[in-house]
Design an enzyme around this catalytic site. Structure first.
Site, PDB file in Angstrom:
ATOM      1  N   CYS A  35      29.377  24.717  24.679  1.00  0.00           N
ATOM      2  CA  CYS A  35      27.963  24.930  25.019  1.00  0.00           C
ATOM      3  C   CYS A  35      27.473  26.322  24.607  1.00  0.00           C
ATOM      4  O   CYS A  35      26.338  26.500  24.202  1.00  0.00           O
ATOM      5  CB  CYS A  35      27.743  24.778  26.519  1.00  0.00           C
ATOM      6  SG  CYS A  35      27.918  23.083  27.106  1.00  0.00           S
ATOM      7  N   HIS A  36      28.341  27.332  24.762  1.00  0.00           N
ATOM      8  CA  HIS A  36      27.893  28.729  24.633  1.00  0.00           C
ATOM      9  C   HIS A  36      28.255  29.378  23.301  1.00  0.00           C
ATOM     10  O   HIS A  36      27.966  30.559  23.116  1.00  0.00           O
ATOM     11  CB  HIS A  36      28.472  29.574  25.777  1.00  0.00           C
ATOM     12  CG  HIS A  36      27.990  29.172  27.140  1.00  0.00           C
ATOM     13  ND1 HIS A  36      26.710  29.421  27.590  1.00  0.00           N
ATOM     14  CD2 HIS A  36      28.620  28.519  28.153  1.00  0.00           C
ATOM     15  CE1 HIS A  36      26.580  28.960  28.830  1.00  0.00           C
ATOM     16  NE2 HIS A  36      27.712  28.401  29.190  1.00  0.00           N
TER      17      HIS A  36
ATOM     18  N   CYS B 125      27.940  55.127  55.591  1.00  0.00           N
ATOM     19  CA  CYS B 125      28.853  55.773  54.643  1.00  0.00           C
ATOM     20  C   CYS B 125      28.194  55.983  53.278  1.00  0.00           C
ATOM     21  O   CYS B 125      28.307  57.048  52.697  1.00  0.00           O
ATOM     22  CB  CYS B 125      30.116  54.929  54.462  1.00  0.00           C
ATOM     23  SG  CYS B 125      31.254  55.018  55.864  1.00  0.00           S
TER      24      CYS B 125
ATOM     25  N   ARG C 182      35.614  43.494  47.799  1.00  0.00           N
ATOM     26  CA  ARG C 182      35.425  44.875  48.256  1.00  0.00           C
ATOM     27  C   ARG C 182      34.557  44.926  49.510  1.00  0.00           C
ATOM     28  O   ARG C 182      34.828  45.683  50.437  1.00  0.00           O
ATOM     29  CB  ARG C 182      34.785  45.708  47.135  1.00  0.00           C
ATOM     30  CG  ARG C 182      34.767  47.188  47.441  1.00  0.00           C
ATOM     31  CD  ARG C 182      36.186  47.750  47.423  1.00  0.00           C
ATOM     32  NE  ARG C 182      36.267  49.081  48.036  1.00  0.00           N
ATOM     33  CZ  ARG C 182      36.374  49.287  49.328  1.00  0.00           C
ATOM     34  NH1 ARG C 182      36.425  48.286  50.188  1.00  0.00           N
ATOM     35  NH2 ARG C 182      36.457  50.524  49.817  1.00  0.00           N
TER      36      ARG C 182
ATOM     37  N   CYS D 277      35.603  46.474  53.201  1.00  0.00           N
ATOM     38  CA  CYS D 277      34.804  47.411  53.996  1.00  0.00           C
ATOM     39  C   CYS D 277      34.612  46.869  55.404  1.00  0.00           C
ATOM     40  O   CYS D 277      34.739  47.592  56.388  1.00  0.00           O
ATOM     41  CB  CYS D 277      33.426  47.615  53.360  1.00  0.00           C
ATOM     42  SG  CYS D 277      33.366  48.964  52.155  1.00  0.00           S
TER      43      CYS D 277
END
Lengths: 152, 276
Positions: free
Chosen positions: B91-92, B195, B233, B237
């Site tokens: 497709c791409h 933070c 990530r 946290c």
């Protein structure tokens, strides 16, 4: 910030058995004019144990945010987020320290500083911490005793 | 949307596809905010907060461990998978670095039409392609296949400025992400802002607090000894502040991804970045 929740939880359990009738529960504490006059326990705070809580990454970890000149030689990585604490005992009373440790947000609603002796009002607290305080009543008294040694 | 770009980002624009992040090593990776209501005076990449050796690892494509996943994804690109017998290339086109241009800097956003229309990040878009177009099994979040293909889509825009849309039908997700950003969570009772807005540049113990920009994700982290997504990530946290994290790939983190991307609008895409 590396926390060790499992170890912390164990420390909490060890203290859980020592709660006495004379200990003031978190929800029963009244902060009046930025101070709590009555100690949370019958047993006086111990500054040496307080230093352990103050510096311990699994405990209060106060050093994560607060710089203390006199601890420079023995402890690495003092934080820069909070007020440096050298001479802080000249600025506040034990009753004021107690209020700040229990819940600093009654005086400073926007502060980053956690409430170290509170069990309610948290949003999505992780299961193993839900309903628990960060420090025990005795640890709060010990940290206050340590802070009171920080005179200029 | 008109942008005020600093020299750094302007150079990135001019250099385009061949722009090397290495050129930023001596510079300050920051741009001026593009929106009048932006909360920061200066938008600074996490690159700026890391030590020299960490930056050097990112700057050298042969040393950057994230590039290995990119190489694997370049192979996967042309491999057929699923009942439809299709590969990405069917497709791409054969060169994803060309055909994926414009994706990395503009996701997350609403994609597809009709019943398929939804707000997606690159990971969710990849799985949409896999399940709907290829009739293949979805990839698991933060596993090598998914990380590699996400890196590939982002990497095609390396050096291009982050350019997410927060108006139109994305406005509700933007507001939701903003609300999450400023809400206190967990036993430590902290919001992202405590933070990453109030204290970036300061140390919490040994951690040098950054602005929490996500222009380098998926990123290699020494702490992880591997590559991870922005959502991983976010989750880390939330665990640090002793909160019950939201689920990766789901609405809350998608909203937060959009909002944090907007906070870094104009920063060059660094994927795959290297962090501590």
């Amino acid at each position: 910030m590396k926390l060790y929740p499992a170890l912390f939880a164990l420390a909490g359990l060890a203290y859980a058995g020592t709660v006495t009738a004379s200990e003031i529960a978190p929800d029963d504490v009244k902060i009046v004019d930025g101070a709590v006059e009555q100690p949370l326990t019958d047993s006086p705070g111990d500054p040496e144990r307080g230093l352990v809580s103050f510096t311990g990454r699994k405990a209060g970890n106060c050093l994560a945010c607060h710089y203390v000149e006199s601890l420079q030689d023995d402890y690495q990585f003092h934080g820069e987020v909070g007020t440096p604490l050298d001479g802080i005992a000249d600025a506040y009373t034990a009753a004021e320290f107690r209020a700040k440790l229990i819940n600093p947000k009654t005086e400073l609603p926007d502060t980053i500083m956690p409430a170290f002796y509170r069990t309610s009002g948290f949003n999505r607290a992780a299961g193993k911490f839900d309903g628990k305080t960060i420090l025990t009543a005795q640890e709060i008294e010990d940290v206050i005793a340590y802070l009171m040694t920080l005179k200029d | 949307m008109k942008k005020l770009l600093s020299l750094t980002a302007a150079l990135a624009l001019v250099a385009g596809a061949t722009f090397a992040v290495a050129e930023l090593a001596d510079g300050y990776v920051s741009v001026k905010p593009t929106a009048e209501d932006h909360p920061l005076d200066e938008v600074i990449s996490g690159y700026q907060f890391r030590i020299e050796s960490t930056r050097a690892t990112q700057d050298d494509d042969f040393e950057n461990p994230g590039m290995l996943l990119l190489d694997q994804a370049l192979d996967t690109w042309s491999e057929a998978d699923g009942a439809a017998g299709k590969s990405c290339a069917d497709c791409h086109g054969d060169d994803p670095i060309v055909s994926m241009k414009g994706a990395g800097s503009t996701f997350p956003k609403f994609t597809e039409k009709g019943d398929h229309r939804a707000f997606r990040n690159i990971e969710n878009q990849i799985n949409f392609c896999r399940t709907e177009r290829m009739e293949a099994k979805p990839w698991k979040y933060d596993k090598p296949d998914m990380l590699g293909m996400t890196i590939l889509a982002r990497h095609a825009d390396r050096g291009e400025p982050v350019n997410v849309a927060v108006d139109g039908d994305a406005a509700a997700m933007f507001e939701k992400g903003k609300e999450i950003y400023y809400t206190r969570y967990g036993q430590l009772d902290m919001a992202c802002s405590h933070c990453h807005e109030d204290n970036y540049g300061n140390y919490i113990r040994a951690d040098h607090l950054s602005q929490g920009q996500i222009n380098g994700f998926p990123t290699y982290r020494f702490k992880w000894q591997g590559v991870g997504s922005a959502h991983r990530r976010f989750k880390g946290c939330m665990k640090n502040i002793r909160a019950e994290p939201f689920n990766v790939g789901e609405e809350e983190f998608l909203a937060l991804e959009l909002y944090t991307a907007w906070r870094g609008q104009g920063l060059p895409i660094e994927t795959p970045a290297v962090r501590n």
